[in-house]
Write an enzyme that holds these catalytic residues in place. Structure first.
Site, mmCIF file in Angstrom:
data_model
loop_
_atom_site.group_PDB
_atom_site.id
_atom_site.type_symbol
_atom_site.label_atom_id
_atom_site.label_comp_id
_atom_site.label_asym_id
_atom_site.label_seq_id
_atom_site.Cartn_x
_atom_site.Cartn_y
_atom_site.Cartn_z
ATOM 1 N N SER A 165 77.983 36.259 -11.271
ATOM 2 C CA SER A 165 78.201 36.376 -12.133
ATOM 3 C C SER A 165 77.306 36.335 -13.119
ATOM 4 O O SER A 165 76.638 35.910 -13.307
ATOM 5 C CB SER A 165 79.699 35.353 -13.093
ATOM 6 O OG SER A 165 80.118 35.451 -13.919
ATOM 7 N N TYR A 178 78.644 42.095 -17.951
ATOM 8 C CA TYR A 178 79.779 41.724 -19.186
ATOM 9 C C TYR A 178 78.676 43.108 -20.127
ATOM 10 O O TYR A 178 77.333 42.692 -19.941
ATOM 11 C CB TYR A 178 79.908 40.803 -19.670
ATOM 12 C CG TYR A 178 80.904 39.638 -19.019
ATOM 13 C CD1 TYR A 178 82.085 40.450 -18.906
ATOM 14 C CD2 TYR A 178 80.816 38.556 -17.879
ATOM 15 C CE1 TYR A 178 83.424 39.994 -17.972
ATOM 16 C CE2 TYR A 178 82.138 38.176 -17.435
ATOM 17 C CZ TYR A 178 83.126 38.525 -17.209
ATOM 18 O OH TYR A 178 84.135 37.557 -16.901
ATOM 19 N N THR A 212 81.889 45.021 -15.709
ATOM 20 C CA THR A 212 83.511 44.853 -16.160
ATOM 21 C C THR A 212 83.987 45.136 -17.368
ATOM 22 O O THR A 212 83.131 45.118 -18.309
ATOM 23 C CB THR A 212 83.506 43.758 -15.775
ATOM 24 O OG1 THR A 212 82.907 42.356 -14.813
ATOM 25 C CG2 THR A 212 84.743 42.843 -16.317
ATOM 26 N N LYS A 230 84.588 47.439 -13.190
ATOM 27 C CA LYS A 230 86.126 46.286 -12.414
ATOM 28 C C LYS A 230 86.435 45.668 -13.303
ATOM 29 O O LYS A 230 86.318 45.195 -14.629
ATOM 30 C CB LYS A 230 85.396 45.090 -12.269
ATOM 31 C CG LYS A 230 86.331 43.868 -11.896
ATOM 32 C CD LYS A 230 85.003 42.705 -11.081
ATOM 33 C CE LYS A 230 86.043 41.178 -11.142
ATOM 34 N NZ LYS A 230 86.977 40.599 -11.457
ATOM 35 N N HIS A 273 91.713 40.838 -13.488
ATOM 36 C CA HIS A 273 91.092 39.275 -14.158
ATOM 37 C C HIS A 273 91.259 38.303 -13.584
ATOM 38 O O HIS A 273 91.262 36.690 -14.446
ATOM 39 C CB HIS A 273 90.295 39.473 -15.641
ATOM 40 C CG HIS A 273 89.453 39.053 -15.575
ATOM 41 N ND1 HIS A 273 88.799 39.772 -16.195
ATOM 42 C CD2 HIS A 273 88.772 37.539 -16.044
ATOM 43 C CE1 HIS A 273 86.686 38.995 -15.929
ATOM 44 N NE2 HIS A 273 87.357 37.528 -15.425
#
Length: 450
Positions: free
Chosen positions: A136, A160, A186, A276, A300
């Site tokens: 992540s 992100y 994402t 995503k 999520h």
């Protein structure tokens, strides 16, 4: 009449075999875990409440998470009999590379807060099992650290879009240089969801000591020992910390994220790119048209918009519309290997596990993650054998029925107009069908009639 006799010592030894005691406490407790829910129980016992609830919880009333899990439980399998499946091949090709099983490890933030081995344990276990691991943006191990833990396996990176775009661009370039082969862009976190458990627990980064946290930590000294005697938490994407997770996310994320950002990242990233957080068919089509290699149906883990669509429910329609043109994957709510089998049967090319992996991590570090993977592997294998299929490719939609609990209710005005336009002889049939399809609508209909 029963004839009785005194047992002979030699016969007793044959009948009574004493099990050798397991002296390794960690191995003993992990071996006793037969399901992911068993690992969850161990994790809850061994982890401070704030850290456990951060993993276990979801947004607001946690309805999205509960519904996602219920959707998997509301599955009916249709096995083929007299179809021997003596051995099962669980391997698959996903996004240009191999995976020993049809699932990988999803990206999770702040992972070393759950257990100090964090992403290193996840990446190492994934590499040993031959499945992909995803780091992540908010991970607590560096891109290079994950590569070192999984040097020969498949590493993916979840990105992100930050307010400071250069941070995101630099992370993508670093991941590419480190040999990560797939990027998960994402899109479901323009702002943080309302994670009420975190607020009630006062959960922050870094953890803040209060009387409550100290009392809760007393029976869990091992967690604090690990936390205090290992390197401090570092975040590749956060320059400052000190606040709740929601506050940190809101400060870092940018609600203006758009297709323009996707185009820029597509140009930067040399490997496969998947989006995503997709939650409807229309967006699935637009994203495929925009040139992405795949999509991940996800809400999520229920941690953003509560009452969001259930990814597993969306799966058949999305696969029908875009499955021939791109890779469709699914996450959220997977707690059993049968959930994975059902997803593949309905057209998903791959699945991702998040909480299931973290429960294992909290229960026993790297060995706990290994146990998570072993449990899911055995459940997938057993389910496939019982269905009479020997390979992932043999799974088909005919093997699964999604049973309905939540049935969409038509708007009353639309329903009334439809009934009025129907032939007189058919009106009673239409009304009966509407009532049978949507029982919750009966009280409202009764009031309207009155």
């Amino acid at each position: 009449m029963v004839t009785r006799q005194f047992p002979k010592p030699a016969e007793l030894l044959e009948l009574m075999q004493f099990k050798k005691p397991e002296l390794d406490a960690r191995k003993r407790r992990l071996d006793a875990a037969l399901t992911i829910y068993d690992l969850r129980t161990i994790a809850k016992r061994r982890t401070p409440k704030a850290a456990f609830d951060y993993t276990d919880g979801a947004a607001e009333g946690e309805l999205s998470l509960a519904r996602a899990r219920q959707a998997f439980e509301d599955v009916e399998f249709h096995p083929d009999v007299l179809r021997p499946a003596e051995s099962v091949d669980m391997s698959t090709e996903i996004l240009g590379g191999p995976s020993a099983m049809p699932f990988g490890i999803a990206p999770t933030g702040f992972t070393r807060l759950m257990q100090t081995e964090g992403e290193t344990a996840g990446a190492g276990a994934a590499g040993a099992a031959g499945i992909p691991f995803t780091l992540s943006t908010l991970g607590t191990t560096s891109i290079e650290g994950v590569k070192a833990a999984n040097p020969n396996g498949r590493n993916w990176f979840q990105l992100y879009v930050m307010r400071d775009r250069e941070i995101s661009y630099a992370l993508a370039r670093r991941a590419a240089e480190a040999g990560f082969d797939t990027l998960q862009f994402t899109v479901d976190t323009p702002v943080a969801g309302a994670r009420l458990r975190d607020k009630r627990n006062g959960f922050s980064i870094p953890p803040q000591l209060t009387l409550g946290t100290i009392v809760n930590a007393i029976p869990r000294p091992w967690w604090w020992y690990d936390f205090l005697t290992t390197p401090k938490l570092e975040f590749a994407s956060l320059s400052t910390t000190g606040g709740t997770v929601g506050e940190l996310l809101d400060a870092a994320m940018d609600p203006t994220i758009s297709y323009d950002d996707l185009a820029i990242i597509r140009d930067i990233w040399p490997g496969k790119i998947v989006v995503k957080g997709v939650q409807n068919v229309a967006d699935s089509k637009r994203l495929i048209d925009a040139g992405v290699d795949g999509i991940i149906l996800s809400n999520h883990g229920g941690r953003q918009l509560d009452r969001a669509p259930i990814p597993f429910r969306l799966l058949p329609e999305v696969v029908r519309e875009v499955g021939k043109d791109a890779t469709v994957m699914v996450d959220t709510g997977i707690m059993n290997g049968a959930d994975i089998v059902a997803s593949i049967a309905l057209g998903a090319k791959f699945t991702l596990i998040g909480r299931a992996y973290l429960y294992g991590l909290m229960a026993g570090g790297r060995q706990g993650v290994d146990r998570t993977i072993a449990i899911l592997r055995s459940e997938i294998e057993r389910t496939m054998k019982l269905l009479g299929v020997s390979s992932i490719a043999e799974l088909e939609p005919r093997h699964v029925t999604q049973l309905q609990r939540l049935v969409p209710v038509a708007a009353p005005v639309v329903a009334a107009a439809s009934a009025a336009s129907a032939p007189r002889a058919a009106r009673s049939t239409v009304a009966k069908g509407d009532a049978a399809a949507s029982r919750p609508a009966k009280p409202a209909a009764a009031r309207a009639k009155a």
